[in-house]
Design a protein around this motif. Sequence first.
Motif, PDB file in Angstrom:
ATOM      1  N   PRO A  26     -21.514   6.314  -5.261  1.00 63.12           N
ATOM      2  CA  PRO A  26     -20.493   6.963  -6.180  1.00 63.12           C
ATOM      3  C   PRO A  26     -19.091   6.360  -6.059  1.00 63.12           C
ATOM      4  N   PRO A  27     -18.609   6.548  -7.346  1.00 61.37           N
ATOM      5  CA  PRO A  27     -17.134   5.845  -7.407  1.00 61.37           C
ATOM      6  C   PRO A  27     -16.208   6.322  -6.180  1.00 61.37           C
ATOM      7  N   LYS A  28     -15.246   5.304  -6.016  1.00 60.48           N
ATOM      8  CA  LYS A  28     -14.248   5.640  -4.937  1.00 60.48           C
ATOM      9  C   LYS A  28     -13.501   6.868  -5.273  1.00 60.48           C
ATOM     10  N   LYS A  29     -13.049   7.633  -4.319  1.00 55.97           N
ATOM     11  CA  LYS A  29     -12.294   8.687  -4.460  1.00 55.97           C
ATOM     12  C   LYS A  29     -10.769   8.227  -4.645  1.00 55.97           C
ATOM     13  N   LYS A  30     -10.218   9.270  -5.524  1.00 54.20           N
ATOM     14  CA  LYS A  30      -8.756   8.439  -5.800  1.00 54.20           C
ATOM     15  C   LYS A  30      -7.632   9.590  -4.865  1.00 54.20           C
ATOM     16  N   VAL A  31      -6.778   8.464  -4.167  1.00 52.60           N
ATOM     17  CA  VAL A  31      -5.915   9.047  -3.363  1.00 52.60           C
ATOM     18  C   VAL A  31      -4.482   8.699  -4.056  1.00 52.60           C
ATOM     19  N   VAL A  32      -3.664   9.640  -4.277  1.00 50.49           N
ATOM     20  CA  VAL A  32      -2.379   9.579  -4.823  1.00 50.49           C
ATOM     21  C   VAL A  32      -1.353   9.513  -3.673  1.00 50.49           C
ATOM     22  N   VAL A  33      -0.509   8.872  -3.532  1.00 47.29           N
ATOM     23  CA  VAL A  33       0.691   9.012  -2.737  1.00 47.29           C
ATOM     24  C   VAL A  33       1.937   9.198  -3.150  1.00 47.29           C
ATOM     25  N   LEU A  34       2.526  10.391  -2.922  1.00 52.51           N
ATOM     26  CA  LEU A  34       4.106  10.550  -3.319  1.00 52.51           C
ATOM     27  C   LEU A  34       5.086  10.227  -2.412  1.00 52.51           C
ATOM     28  N   GLY A  35       5.932   9.016  -2.955  1.00 52.47           N
ATOM     29  CA  GLY A  35       7.018   8.507  -1.795  1.00 52.47           C
ATOM     30  C   GLY A  35       6.752   7.236  -1.210  1.00 52.47           C
ATOM     31  N   THR A  36       7.660   6.385  -1.182  1.00 57.57           N
ATOM     32  CA  THR A  36       7.921   5.266  -0.441  1.00 57.57           C
ATOM     33  C   THR A  36       8.717   5.192   0.579  1.00 57.57           C
ATOM     34  N   TRP A  38       9.537   6.559   4.886  1.00 62.85           N
ATOM     35  CA  TRP A  38       8.901   6.328   6.187  1.00 62.85           C
ATOM     36  C   TRP A  38       7.393   6.878   6.146  1.00 62.85           C
ATOM     37  N   GLY A  39       7.193   8.231   5.654  1.00 62.40           N
ATOM     38  CA  GLY A  39       5.784   8.660   5.945  1.00 62.40           C
ATOM     39  C   GLY A  39       4.971   8.051   5.086  1.00 62.40           C
ATOM     40  N   GLY A  40       5.320   7.947   3.552  1.00 63.19           N
ATOM     41  CA  GLY A  40       4.248   7.144   2.494  1.00 63.19           C
ATOM     42  C   GLY A  40       4.156   5.917   2.788  1.00 63.19           C
ATOM     43  N   THR A  41       5.070   5.230   3.343  1.00 63.60           N
ATOM     44  CA  THR A  41       4.753   3.739   3.471  1.00 63.60           C
ATOM     45  C   THR A  41       3.965   3.500   4.792  1.00 63.60           C
ATOM     46  N   THR A  42       4.134   4.134   5.900  1.00 65.86           N
ATOM     47  CA  THR A  42       3.372   4.107   6.970  1.00 65.86           C
ATOM     48  C   THR A  42       2.045   4.466   6.766  1.00 65.86           C
ATOM     49  N   PHE A  43       1.724   5.574   5.879  1.00 66.18           N
ATOM     50  CA  PHE A  43       0.385   5.744   5.492  1.00 66.18           C
ATOM     51  C   PHE A  43      -0.162   4.591   4.733  1.00 66.18           C
ATOM     52  N   LEU A  44       0.246   4.237   4.078  1.00 70.09           N
ATOM     53  CA  LEU A  44      -0.254   3.021   2.918  1.00 70.09           C
ATOM     54  C   LEU A  44      -0.381   1.618   4.049  1.00 70.09           C
ATOM     55  N   ARG A  45       0.392   1.438   4.826  1.00 70.73           N
ATOM     56  CA  ARG A  45       0.254   0.244   5.815  1.00 70.73           C
ATOM     57  C   ARG A  45      -0.848   0.397   6.671  1.00 70.73           C
ATOM     58  N   PRO A  85      10.533  -4.444  -0.694  1.00 69.91           N
ATOM     59  CA  PRO A  85       9.823  -4.100  -1.905  1.00 69.91           C
ATOM     60  C   PRO A  85       8.243  -3.525  -1.505  1.00 69.91           C
ATOM     61  N   ILE A  86       8.043  -2.279  -2.184  1.00 69.60           N
ATOM     62  CA  ILE A  86       6.811  -1.753  -1.823  1.00 69.60           C
ATOM     63  C   ILE A  86       5.715  -2.699  -2.552  1.00 69.60           C
ATOM     64  N   ARG A  87       6.027  -3.444  -3.421  1.00 70.68           N
ATOM     65  CA  ARG A  87       4.918  -4.113  -3.809  1.00 70.68           C
ATOM     66  C   ARG A  87       4.648  -5.288  -3.025  1.00 70.68           C
ATOM     67  N   ARG A  88       5.556  -5.931  -1.946  1.00 68.12           N
ATOM     68  CA  ARG A  88       5.260  -6.797  -1.353  1.00 68.12           C
ATOM     69  C   ARG A  88       4.574  -6.369  -0.347  1.00 68.12           C
ATOM     70  N   ILE A  89       4.777  -5.021   0.125  1.00 70.49           N
ATOM     71  CA  ILE A  89       3.988  -4.451   1.215  1.00 70.49           C
ATOM     72  C   ILE A  89       2.461  -4.089   0.794  1.00 70.49           C
ATOM     73  N   LEU A  90       2.378  -3.714  -0.576  1.00 75.71           N
ATOM     74  CA  LEU A  90       1.097  -3.601  -0.734  1.00 75.71           C
ATOM     75  C   LEU A  90       0.349  -4.866  -1.126  1.00 75.71           C
ATOM     76  N   GLU A  91       1.122  -5.902  -1.521  1.00 74.45           N
ATOM     77  CA  GLU A  91       0.297  -7.229  -1.720  1.00 74.45           C
ATOM     78  C   GLU A  91      -0.120  -7.510  -0.386  1.00 74.45           C
ATOM     79  N   LYS A  92       0.549  -7.540   0.467  1.00 73.96           N
ATOM     80  CA  LYS A  92       0.150  -7.984   1.917  1.00 73.96           C
ATOM     81  C   LYS A  92      -1.236  -7.354   2.357  1.00 73.96           C
ATOM     82  N   LYS A  93      -1.392  -5.989   1.827  1.00 72.68           N
ATOM     83  CA  LYS A  93      -2.657  -5.446   2.253  1.00 72.68           C
ATOM     84  C   LYS A  93      -3.897  -5.861   1.347  1.00 72.68           C
ATOM     85  N   GLY A  94      -3.853  -6.607   0.406  1.00 74.29           N
ATOM     86  CA  GLY A  94      -4.914  -7.365  -0.338  1.00 74.29           C
ATOM     87  C   GLY A  94      -5.459  -6.511  -1.253  1.00 74.29           C
TER      88      GLY A  94
END
Length: 551
Positions: A26-36, A38-45, A85-94
Amino acid sequence: GAASSGGLVAYADSKSDDVLDKPQGPPKKKVVVLGTGWGGTTFLRNLDSKLYDVQVISPRNYFAFTPLLPSVTCGTVEPRSVVEPIRRILEKKGGDIKFWEAECFKIDSANKKIHCRSNIGTNLDGNGEFLVDYDYLVIAVGARSNTFNTPGVEENCHFLKEVEDAQKIRRSVMDCFERASLPYLNEEERKKNLHFVVVGGGPTGVEFAAELHDFVTEDLSKLYPSIQHLVKISLIEAADHILTMFDKRITEFAEDKFGRDGIDVKTGYKVVKVAKDAITMQNPATGDIAVPYGMAVWSTGIGTRPFISEFMKQIGQGNRRVLATDEWLRVLECDSVYAVGDCATINQRRVMDDIAEIFRVTDKDNSGTLTVKEIQDVLDDIYVRYPQVELYLKSRQMNGIADLVRTAKGDAEKESVELNIEEFKKALSLVDSQVKHLPATAQVASQQGQYLARCFNKMKDAEENPEGPIRIRGEGRHRFRPFRYRHLGQFAPLGGEQTAAQLPGDWISIGHSTQWLWYSVYATKQISWRTRALVISDWSRRFIFGRDSSC
Ligand code: FAD
Ligand code: MG
Ligand code: MG
Ligand code: MG
Ligand code: MG
C-alpha cells in the motif's frame, strides 16, 4: 532532435526502474508535522522518514535554539548562531521530506485536512491558501505570549519568544541609550529613557535582566560614561518571589545577587496597565503606582494559539485551557492526531477514576481480595500506566507495595494480609496528589518529539509485539509504553558569570563553576556543528572584545 529524445528515453528508463524497485504494498501513510521548534524538529530528526510520506508546515523555515535567545538580546550571541535552516536538517536525513513555509490556520479533523496560508506568495485565487491531507497529524506549534488582556501590553512591550523579538530588544536598548544621550534632554527624561522594566520573574525574565545588567556594567558604561549612573533595571513579579519553580536556595541567592547588583526586584506587584511612557502596577499596600520607563519586556507566561482554541472547540475540548492528550500524546477524542510541546498538556489518568478496574485486573483469582503477591504481579504495569503510584511510594519513603498494604491495614496484622476493595481504595487514596503537569520547556518538547518518533518508527512492529502495560480498561495490551518525562535539571543564569543549577535529586549548585557547566551543556546541545562553532566563537569574541553595541 536527438537530445530531447535521449532525455525522453532516460526518463522512461528511470520510470520503469522505479516501478521494478518499488516494494509491492500500500502507499505510504501521510504524516504532516506542524511547527519547526523543539517538538517538531526533534520529532523529524528521529523519525524514520522512509516509512512515511512526510510534509512539514511552519511559518518559520528554521529551528531556533531558544535557551540562547536572552544572550541574543544583548549581542553576547549573534542571531544567526542560534538558528539552523530546517531544510538543512531535513536534507541531512536523506529522505524526501517536503517543507512548506506557511501557517496552518484551521484543522479539519473530520476530513483529515489542514488549511494553510502562505504569507510570502499568493496562488491563483490571490490568497496563498492551500489544503493538505494527512493520515497522521503531529501538532507542535508551541504557544503564544500571554498578556492576560492587560491593556497596552501588545502595543508597548517587547516579548521575548522569537529570534526577531531578541533582535528588536537589542535595537531598542541601544535606542534608549542614544536617546538618553541627546543634548536637549533634561535629567528626568534621561532617567526615564534608561529605565528598563522586565515584567515576569520566571527563568526568561530573570535571565534577561541579568544579561542586560552585564551588558550595561561591562560594555555600555564605558561607551556612555556620562549617563551610566542613571540606568535602572526593574524586575516586576506578582508572586512573593522570583524563580518560584526552583529550589528556595536558588531563589534566595538570585534575589540577594540582584539586590547587590542594583536590580530593583519588585515582588508582590502586578502590572495592570502599560501606557506609552508609564507602567502602572498594583500592590495591596501601595495601591496603583505609575512608573516612567524607556523600554519594557513582557515575559509572564504563555497561552494557546487561536487556531488551536478553535480546534479544541471543534473536538469537544472547548472547556479546557490547553489542548489535552493522553499519555501516548494522542489528542483526546480525536483520531490520528498527536500533539507535543508547549501547545499541549498530558491528561494523566487518575488511579481513583480506574480503581474498580485496577482491582478487578489485579485480583487474578477472583477472590474479592488482593494479596501482596497479586499486587506485586501487576505492579510494573501499574507503575508504567500510573507513574504517580511510584512517585507516591518514593515520597513516603515506602519500601514497595508491602509497606503500603500494611499501612492500609494498620500495624496489627503483619503476616499474610489481604485487602478488600475499600481497603485498596484507602491505601491508594492519596497517590493522585503526585500527578504533575509538565513544564513548558524545550526539554519536555524534545523528549516528547523523540518519544513520538520512536512510536511512529515501530508502529508496524508494535502491532504484533505490544510493549505497553496491560490495559486497565478492556482487554489486550497497549502497543506502546506511555510517554515518561526524565528531568535532567534546569539552569538559571544570573549574570556576572554566575549560574544556578538544579539537577535531579535536588542537587543544587550555584556560582562560577556552574557557569562553565552551562557553557559546556549548551555547546553540547547545539543542533549542528555549524551552530556549535558559531556559538563558541561568539562567546570567545565576547570574552576578548566585549559585546558589540552597534546595531
Ligand atoms: P516552539 O519551539 O515554540 O515551536 C513552535 C513552532 O511552531 C515554530 O516553528 C513556529 O513557527 C511554528 N508555528 C507557530 N504557529 C504555527 C502555525 N499556525 N502553523 C504551523 N506552524 C506554526 N526551555 C528549556 O528547556 N530551557 C531553557 O533554557 C529555555 N529557555 C527559553 C528562553 C526563551 C527566551 C524562551 C522563549 C523559551 C525558553 N525555553 C527553554 C522554552 C522552550 O523554548 C519551549 O518550551 C519550546 O520551544 C517548546 O517547543 P515547541 O516545539 O512546543 O514550540
Ligand atoms: Mg515545534
Ligand atoms: Mg523552538
Ligand atoms: Mg506541554
Ligand atoms: Mg485475590
